[in-house]
Design an enzyme around this catalytic site. Structure first.
Site, PDB file in Angstrom:
ATOM      1  N   ASP A  13     -54.871  -5.179  86.562  1.00  0.00           N
ATOM      2  CA  ASP A  13     -54.321  -3.878  86.178  1.00  0.00           C
ATOM      3  C   ASP A  13     -54.436  -2.832  87.277  1.00  0.00           C
ATOM      4  OD1 ASP A  13     -53.840  -5.020  83.670  1.00  0.00           O
ATOM      5  OD2 ASP A  13     -55.853  -4.502  82.988  1.00  0.00           O
ATOM      6  N   LYS A  16     -50.112  -3.742  90.230  1.00  0.00           N
ATOM      7  CA  LYS A  16     -49.336  -4.738  91.001  1.00  0.00           C
ATOM      8  C   LYS A  16     -47.851  -4.634  90.659  1.00  0.00           C
ATOM      9  CE  LYS A  16     -51.934  -7.952  89.186  1.00  0.00           C
ATOM     10  NZ  LYS A  16     -52.967  -7.117  88.540  1.00  0.00           N
ATOM     11  N   GLY A  17     -47.568  -4.443  89.345  1.00  0.00           N
ATOM     12  CA  GLY A  17     -46.173  -4.336  88.900  1.00  0.00           C
ATOM     13  C   GLY A  17     -45.456  -3.207  89.607  1.00  0.00           C
ATOM     14  N   LYS A  18     -46.108  -2.053  89.687  1.00  0.00           N
ATOM     15  CA  LYS A  18     -45.478  -0.894  90.344  1.00  0.00           C
ATOM     16  C   LYS A  18     -45.208  -1.177  91.825  1.00  0.00           C
ATOM     17  CE  LYS A  18     -45.696   3.103  92.746  1.00  0.00           C
ATOM     18  NZ  LYS A  18     -45.660   4.530  92.860  1.00  0.00           N
ATOM     19  N   ALA A  39     -50.807 -11.654  81.649  1.00  0.00           N
ATOM     20  CA  ALA A  39     -50.517 -10.518  82.524  1.00  0.00           C
ATOM     21  C   ALA A  39     -49.735  -9.452  81.768  1.00  0.00           C
ATOM     22  CB  ALA A  39     -49.693 -10.989  83.723  1.00  0.00           C
ATOM     23  N   GLY A  40     -49.924  -8.215  82.172  1.00  0.00           N
ATOM     24  CA  GLY A  40     -49.126  -7.108  81.653  1.00  0.00           C
ATOM     25  C   GLY A  40     -48.843  -6.188  82.812  1.00  0.00           C
ATOM     26  N   HIS A  41     -47.628  -6.221  83.311  1.00  0.00           N
ATOM     27  CA  HIS A  41     -47.264  -5.408  84.477  1.00  0.00           C
ATOM     28  C   HIS A  41     -46.301  -4.315  84.035  1.00  0.00           C
ATOM     29  CE1 HIS A  41     -48.282  -8.973  87.360  1.00  0.00           C
ATOM     30  NE2 HIS A  41     -49.276  -8.621  86.598  1.00  0.00           N
ATOM     31  N   GLN A 223     -53.201 -11.105  87.379  1.00  0.00           N
ATOM     32  CA  GLN A 223     -54.666 -11.057  87.353  1.00  0.00           C
ATOM     33  C   GLN A 223     -55.182 -10.560  88.723  1.00  0.00           C
ATOM     34  OE1 GLN A 223     -53.236 -14.247  85.831  1.00  0.00           O
ATOM     35  NE2 GLN A 223     -53.011 -12.743  84.224  1.00  0.00           N
ATOM     36  N   THR A 298     -52.365  -3.334  78.693  1.00  0.00           N
ATOM     37  CA  THR A 298     -50.925  -3.476  78.471  1.00  0.00           C
ATOM     38  C   THR A 298     -50.634  -4.650  77.545  1.00  0.00           C
ATOM     39  OG1 THR A 298     -50.682  -2.811  80.777  1.00  0.00           O
ATOM     40  CG2 THR A 298     -48.709  -3.659  79.723  1.00  0.00           C
ATOM     41  N   THR A 299     -51.465  -5.687  77.622  1.00  0.00           N
ATOM     42  CA  THR A 299     -51.217  -6.912  76.858  1.00  0.00           C
ATOM     43  C   THR A 299     -51.895  -6.861  75.497  1.00  0.00           C
ATOM     44  OG1 THR A 299     -50.936  -8.145  78.883  1.00  0.00           O
ATOM     45  CG2 THR A 299     -51.467  -9.445  76.942  1.00  0.00           C
ATOM     46  N   THR A 300     -53.144  -6.399  75.451  1.00  0.00           N
ATOM     47  CA  THR A 300     -53.895  -6.471  74.193  1.00  0.00           C
ATOM     48  C   THR A 300     -54.244  -5.100  73.614  1.00  0.00           C
ATOM     49  OG1 THR A 300     -55.932  -6.618  75.483  1.00  0.00           O
ATOM     50  CG2 THR A 300     -54.950  -8.705  74.770  1.00  0.00           C
ATOM     51  N   ASP A 332     -54.002   9.761  91.978  1.00  0.00           N
ATOM     52  CA  ASP A 332     -53.802  10.989  91.184  1.00  0.00           C
ATOM     53  C   ASP A 332     -54.721  11.089  89.972  1.00  0.00           C
ATOM     54  OD1 ASP A 332     -51.952   8.711  90.621  1.00  0.00           O
ATOM     55  OD2 ASP A 332     -51.532   9.871  88.806  1.00  0.00           O
TER      56      ASP A 332
HETATM   57  P1  GDP Z   1     -50.817  -4.513  86.874  1.00  0.00           P
HETATM   58  O1  GDP Z   1     -51.232  -5.433  85.796  1.00  0.00           O
HETATM   59  O2  GDP Z   1     -51.620  -4.665  88.124  1.00  0.00           O
HETATM   60  O3  GDP Z   1     -49.333  -4.542  87.157  1.00  0.00           O
HETATM   61  O4  GDP Z   1     -51.131  -3.039  86.338  1.00  0.00           O
HETATM   62  P2  GDP Z   1     -50.788  -2.468  84.860  1.00  0.00           P
HETATM   63  O5  GDP Z   1     -49.342  -2.285  84.770  1.00  0.00           O
HETATM   64  O6  GDP Z   1     -51.477  -3.271  83.828  1.00  0.00           O
HETATM   65  O7  GDP Z   1     -51.549  -1.083  84.894  1.00  0.00           O
HETATM   66  C1  GDP Z   1     -51.275  -0.120  85.863  1.00  0.00           C
HETATM   67  C2  GDP Z   1     -50.747   1.153  85.183  1.00  0.00           C
HETATM   68  O8  GDP Z   1     -50.760   2.209  86.121  1.00  0.00           O
HETATM   69  C3  GDP Z   1     -49.301   1.069  84.736  1.00  0.00           C
HETATM   70  O9  GDP Z   1     -49.163   1.816  83.561  1.00  0.00           O
HETATM   71  C4  GDP Z   1     -48.512   1.711  85.882  1.00  0.00           C
HETATM   72  O10 GDP Z   1     -47.299   2.306  85.454  1.00  0.00           O
HETATM   73  C5  GDP Z   1     -49.475   2.766  86.309  1.00  0.00           C
HETATM   74  N1  GDP Z   1     -49.464   3.142  87.725  1.00  0.00           N
HETATM   75  C6  GDP Z   1     -49.263   2.382  88.826  1.00  0.00           C
HETATM   76  N2  GDP Z   1     -49.478   3.098  89.944  1.00  0.00           N
HETATM   77  C7  GDP Z   1     -49.833   4.344  89.545  1.00  0.00           C
HETATM   78  C8  GDP Z   1     -50.235   5.527  90.230  1.00  0.00           C
HETATM   79  O11 GDP Z   1     -50.316   5.594  91.446  1.00  0.00           O
HETATM   80  N3  GDP Z   1     -50.576   6.607  89.454  1.00  0.00           N
HETATM   81  C9  GDP Z   1     -50.513   6.594  88.090  1.00  0.00           C
HETATM   82  N4  GDP Z   1     -50.857   7.673  87.426  1.00  0.00           N
HETATM   83  N5  GDP Z   1     -50.144   5.479  87.419  1.00  0.00           N
HETATM   84  C10 GDP Z   1     -49.832   4.375  88.135  1.00  0.00           C
HETATM   85  P1  IMO Z   2     -52.703  -8.348  85.011  1.00  0.00           P
HETATM   86  O1  IMO Z   2     -51.772  -9.294  85.724  1.00  0.00           O
HETATM   87  C1  IMO Z   2     -56.701  -7.691  83.380  1.00  0.00           C
HETATM   88  C2  IMO Z   2     -58.773 -11.159  81.710  1.00  0.00           C
HETATM   89  C3  IMO Z   2     -59.038 -11.178  80.228  1.00  0.00           C
HETATM   90  C4  IMO Z   2     -60.334 -11.959  80.202  1.00  0.00           C
HETATM   91  C5  IMO Z   2     -60.135 -12.995  81.306  1.00  0.00           C
HETATM   92  C6  IMO Z   2     -59.662 -14.344  80.813  1.00  0.00           C
HETATM   93  O2  IMO Z   2     -52.043  -7.433  84.064  1.00  0.00           O
HETATM   94  O3  IMO Z   2     -53.613  -7.669  85.979  1.00  0.00           O
HETATM   95  P2  IMO Z   2     -57.337 -15.247  79.863  1.00  0.00           P
HETATM   96  O4  IMO Z   2     -56.534 -14.829  78.681  1.00  0.00           O
HETATM   97  O5  IMO Z   2     -56.621 -15.136  81.161  1.00  0.00           O
HETATM   98  O6  IMO Z   2     -57.979 -16.590  79.696  1.00  0.00           O
HETATM   99  O7  IMO Z   2     -58.568 -14.206  79.910  1.00  0.00           O
HETATM  100  O8  IMO Z   2     -59.151 -12.445  82.172  1.00  0.00           O
HETATM  101  N1  IMO Z   2     -57.350 -10.965  82.101  1.00  0.00           N
HETATM  102  C7  IMO Z   2     -56.869  -9.830  82.614  1.00  0.00           C
HETATM  103  N2  IMO Z   2     -57.458  -8.641  82.821  1.00  0.00           N
HETATM  104  N3  IMO Z   2     -55.401  -7.877  83.757  1.00  0.00           N
HETATM  105  C8  IMO Z   2     -54.813  -9.074  83.585  1.00  0.00           C
HETATM  106  O9  IMO Z   2     -53.583  -9.332  84.065  1.00  0.00           O
HETATM  107  C9  IMO Z   2     -55.517 -10.100  82.950  1.00  0.00           C
HETATM  108  N4  IMO Z   2     -55.231 -11.369  82.604  1.00  0.00           N
HETATM  109  C10 IMO Z   2     -56.357 -11.887  82.099  1.00  0.00           C
HETATM  110  O10 IMO Z   2     -59.201  -9.874  79.712  1.00  0.00           O
HETATM  111  O11 IMO Z   2     -61.405 -11.135  80.604  1.00  0.00           O
HETATM  112 MG    MG Z   3     -51.849  -5.391  83.793  1.00  0.00          MG
END
Ligand code: GDP
Ligand code: IMO
Ligand code: MG
Length: 427
Positions: A13, A16-18, A39-41, A223, A298-300, A332
């Site tokens: 989290d 990475k998605g951004k 994953a939740g991007h 992850q 984002t996922t759970t 920020d």
């Molecule tokens: P990922 O799993 O690595 O793709 O990250 P997630 O999407 O789960 O969580 C990152 C969150 O931060 C998302 O809601 C993005 O829209 C948000 N985000 C990414 N970069 C920035 C940033 O620079 N500032 C802010 N405020 N939000 C951001």
């Molecule tokens: P993104 O791509 C944050 C964590 C789970 C748990 C461990 C194992 O959005 O960054 P699993 O279901 O994979 O067997 O769970 O890994 N986990 C994540 N934590 N971001 C993720 O993906 C994750 N994917 C799995 O919370 O601790």
């Molecule tokens: Mg995520």
């Protein structure tokens, strides 16, 4: 030819998605290479939010090839739902290519994920319960069902029959739950096969051909380093290889073809699920970061654990993945804090340690060594160049870069595409 890998450096989290969405504009092909719908991007485009679990973030651009590689585990129902959701929003999924070697998540994987967690009691991992671990277990046990098998009715039925016998026995005898019915599962999955058939190909061949043709490839890690099966805080990890090396295995591309590796670093640290987290804040500052940053999964939807930025973790990610640059996100979110702490080493039994320990027993007892730094206490989300960032923000980033020994390539100050400061070209 240019191939860039983007990975997470902490516990996921990081944004990475951004970052992938931002870089995807310059890429021809975007590839997911491991994990699944754990994953939740989140990607924000012109104020609209997209949550991607299985499809590469590049899907939001028209005309790109989006690959789901052999290293990904695919829940076909989730993939179809995500594709339909995109189509409903007017996003074309015709560029999707799914590996014929990718393994398929079955209903018994999801149930096993749940009952295994229950049986772990206070040792639970805190998985996403999406069936990820049990599916990779079957892959490693050499009993899994791949996309190529799903598309071949005879092969699929034979494999499903064998698997169901074993899984139903396990579910009933060990976990005391009901088993599954062969016929209904067969019908359900053969319907998925029909829907996905047009997208399933040898994606390693696709990628190698596009590289030969001089196209630009972007690998989207899911992850993160500390969730890597080998390099993370085992056993509190996921069952795949999110580090950069995983891109080669999970996509069928040789290491000689990778031109750059970028590690996404959140400007503080979060973790969802159980397991060690040395810089975790269990106080009002942790709560403040969670609320400022809306740190809920984002996922759970689970509240994420929050803490100070840990440069030991980032340096470790730097060398296990050979990072060229950091993309630092969510700067920020720290705008309001009067002081910040950066963890630069750990102390264990009075001794300084600079490396991330393998032993969970040691990790539980380490004390972070912090450098306290003044905050900037002014908004940054409107800033578009590095020089315009407040001096204290630059000092914070540069101290991280010095301790982690990785150059700063990108700084992100908001979720939008435009809120991205580029210090170096990535392609
Ligand atoms: P990922 O799993 O690595 O793709 O990250 P997630 O999407 O789960 O969580 C990152 C969150 O931060 C998302 O809601 C993005 O829209 C948000 N985000 C990414 N970069 C920035 C940033 O620079 N500032 C802010 N405020 N939000 C951001
Ligand atoms: P993104 O791509 C944050 C964590 C789970 C748990 C461990 C194992 O959005 O960054 P699993 O279901 O994979 O067997 O769970 O890994 N986990 C994540 N934590 N971001 C993720 O993906 C994750 N994917 C799995 O919370 O601790
Ligand atoms: Mg995520």
């Amino acid at each position: 030819m240019s191939a860039v890998v983007v990975i997470g450096t902490q516990w996921g989290d990081e944004g990475k998605g951004k970052i992938v969405d931002y870089l995807a504009e310059q890429a021809d092909v975007i590839v997911r290479y491991q994990g699944g719908n754990n994953a939740g991007h989140t990607v924000v485009v012109n104020g609209s939010e997209f949550k991607l679990h299985l499809l590469p973030s590049g899907i939001l651009y028209k005309g790109k090839t989006c690959v789901v590689g052999n290293g990904v585990v695919i829940d076909p129902a989730v993939m179809i739902k995500e594709m339909n959701g995109m189509e409903e929003k007017g996003i074309d999924t015709a560029g999707l290519r799914v590996s014929n070697r990718a393994h398929v998540i079955m209903p018994y994987h999801r149930l096993l994920d749940e009952v295994e967690e229950i049986s772990r009691a206070d040792q639970k991992i805190g998985t996403t319960k999406r069936g990820i671990g049990p599916c990779y277990m079957d892959k490693n046990a050499r009993s899994g069902i791949r996309m190529v098998d799903l598309l071949d009715e005879e092969e699929f039925c034979a494999k499903l029959k064998r698997n169901l016998e074993a899984k139903n026995h396990l579910l009933k005898a060990v976990y005391g739950t009901n088993g599954f019915d062969f016929e209904s599962m067969k019908q359900e999955y053969l319907a998925y096969a029909d829907k996905l058939r047009p997208y399933v190909v040898d994606t390693s061949a696709v990628l190698n051909e596009s590289m030969k043709a001089g196209q630009k490839i972007l690998f989207e890690g899911a992850q993160a380093t500390q969730l890597d099966l080998d390099h993370g805080t085992y056993p509190y990890v996921t069952s795949s290889h999110p580090i950069a090396g995983g891109a080669c295995i999970g996509a069928g591309v040789g290491p000689t073809k990778i031109s750059k590796v970028i590690g996404v670093v959140k400007a503080y640290t979060t973790r969802v699920g159980e397991g060690p987290f040395p810089t975790e804040l269990l106080d009002a500052t942790g709560d403040l970061i969670r609320e400022e940053g809306h740190e809920y999964g984002t996922t759970t939807g689970r509240p994420r654990r929050c803490g100070w930025l840990d440069a030991v973790v980032v340096r470790y990610a730097g060398y296990v993945s050979g990072l060229d640059y950091m993309a630092i996100t969510r700067l920020d979110i720290l705008d309001k804090l009067p002081t910040l702490k950066l963890c630069v080493a750990y102390k264990y039994k009075g001794e300084i340690i600079n490396e991330f320990p393998a032993s969970l027993k040691v990790l539980d007892q380490v004390e972070p060594v912090y450098e306290e730094m003044p905050g900037w206490q002014e908004p940054t989300s409107h800033i578009r160049s590095y020089e315009e960032l407040p001096l204290n923000a630059r000092r914070y980033l540069e101290r991280l870069s010095a301790v982690a020994d990785i150059a700063i390539g990108i700084v992100s100050v908001g979720p939008g595409r435009e809120q991205t400061i580029i210090l170096h070209d990535m392609f």
